[in-house]
Design an enzyme around this catalytic site. Structure first.
Site, PDB file in Angstrom:
ATOM      1  N   ARG A  34       0.846  -1.199   0.000  1.00 43.04           N
ATOM      2  CA  ARG A  34       0.000   0.000   0.000  1.00 43.04           C
ATOM      3  C   ARG A  34       0.883   1.251   0.000  1.00 43.04           C
ATOM      4  O   ARG A  34       0.583   2.233  -0.687  1.00 43.04           O
ATOM      5  CB  ARG A  34      -0.936   0.000   1.205  1.00 43.04           C
ATOM      6  CG  ARG A  34      -2.061  -1.008   1.107  1.00 43.04           C
ATOM      7  CD  ARG A  34      -3.020  -0.883   2.279  1.00 43.04           C
ATOM      8  NE  ARG A  34      -3.818   0.342   2.196  1.00 43.04           N
ATOM      9  CZ  ARG A  34      -4.583   0.787   3.189  1.00 43.04           C
ATOM     10  NH1 ARG A  34      -4.635   0.137   4.336  1.00 43.04           N
ATOM     11  NH2 ARG A  34      -5.284   1.891   3.020  1.00 43.04           N
TER      12      ARG A  34
ATOM     13  N   CYS B 209      -1.211   5.723   9.259  1.00 47.85           N
ATOM     14  CA  CYS B 209      -1.552   4.448   8.633  1.00 47.85           C
ATOM     15  C   CYS B 209      -2.703   4.721   7.668  1.00 47.85           C
ATOM     16  O   CYS B 209      -2.732   5.751   7.012  1.00 47.85           O
ATOM     17  CB  CYS B 209      -1.898   3.394   9.682  1.00 47.85           C
ATOM     18  SG  CYS B 209      -3.278   3.856  10.768  1.00 47.85           S
TER      19      CYS B 209
END
Length: 286
Positions: free
Chosen positions: A180, A242
């Site tokens: 990611r 995050c």
């Protein structure tokens, strides 16, 4: 008490504390992105006396593109929830989950941010409790209402501008999975990639194979390789983000076990990637 002891507690120490008259309040924070059966799994078996804390309903405000998927809750709402859980100002709190603390750390961080300085994560979570041969109980626990007073600001928070500045002048850690970070996949947010200048530091690398936190020496080596050090030479500011501010709290906790303070970018990638004015970087980064 060492920095690690201020953050973590092992299963047998928690069991001993619960056997006393002033044992800690225990919160079960089972959650995972896209999974909605946390309460059902709690009802099927939990640490005796533990109260279920709903991450999305009680540990976050409603999602929005401008604030992110799990914004910080309103302080009054958090206080109301914490009192429902039985949290008191003069009593410790222990939080746990079944995924190495990666969701429970959200409750740890929020309660610390709210001014409660005696909050710890059960190292290894419910699996460690069960491996120790300790009992579980079924059904819901209704706590005696608590009296905790939420006073936000005890832990540092970054907004998007602060995160951008830290990526340029300090160390901004991206706690998501590496793919990611690199922008190869993005399952939930509108754009793939990372904050320019951020460093990839997946939360899962804080954990041993059994779901407990790595030993101090291993964590120290991990973060030193990422440009973060403890001790007198640790003069570089550190921040963490995050996807939505949940697993980043775990990285803040891991740093705290070494005595390293880190700020949380609460909006995280879910906020950043929704703002077309914010630049996005892909690839291996720094």
């Amino acid at each position: 008490m060492t920095p690690r002891e201020r953050v973590l507690v092992d299963a047998r120490a928690l069991a001993a504390a619960l056997a006393t008259d002033d044992g800690p309040v225990v919160l079960d924070v089972r959650w995972a992105l896209g999974v909605t059966d946390g309460r059902e799994r709690y009802l099927a078996g939990h640490v005796p006396g533990a109260v279920y804390a709903d991450l999305e309903a009680e540990l976050a405000a409603p999602p929005s593109p401008t604030a992110g998927r799990n914004p910080l809750p309103d302080p009054q709402d958090l206080q109301d929830a914490a009192r429902r859980w039985g949290v008191r100002g003069d009593r410790g709190v222990v939080v746990y989950d079944t995924v190495g603390g990666t969701s429970a750390a959200r409750a740890w961080w929020l309660l610390r941010w709210a001014g409660h300085d005696d909050v710890r994560i059960l190292d290894g979570g419910l699996p460690a409790w069960e491996r120790a041969g300790l009992p579980v109980e079924e059904g819901a626990v209704r706590a005696e209402p608590g009296d905790v007073v939420v006073t936000p600001g005890a832990l540092p928070v970054l907004d998007a501008d602060g995160a951008a500045g830290l990526a340029a002048s300090g160390v901004l850690l991206d706690a998501r999975a590496e793919e990611r970070y690199r922008g190869e996949v993005e399952p939930v947010d509108p754009r793939a990639g990372h904050v320019p200048g951020a460093t990839s530091a997946p939360t899962t690398a804080n954990l041993a194979d059994d779901g407990t936190f790595l030993a101090d020496a291993a964590l120290r080596e991990r973060f030193a390789a990422l440009g973060v050090t403890a001790g007198p030479a640790a003069d570089v500011p550190v921040g963490v983000y995050c996807g939505s501010g949940v697993t980043a709290a775990h990285e803040v906790a891991a740093l705290a076990t070494l005595g390293i303070d880190a700020a949380l970018y609460a909006g995280s990638w879910s906020q950043w990637s929704n703002d077309p004015a914010r630049p996005v970087e892909t690839g291996p980064g720094v």
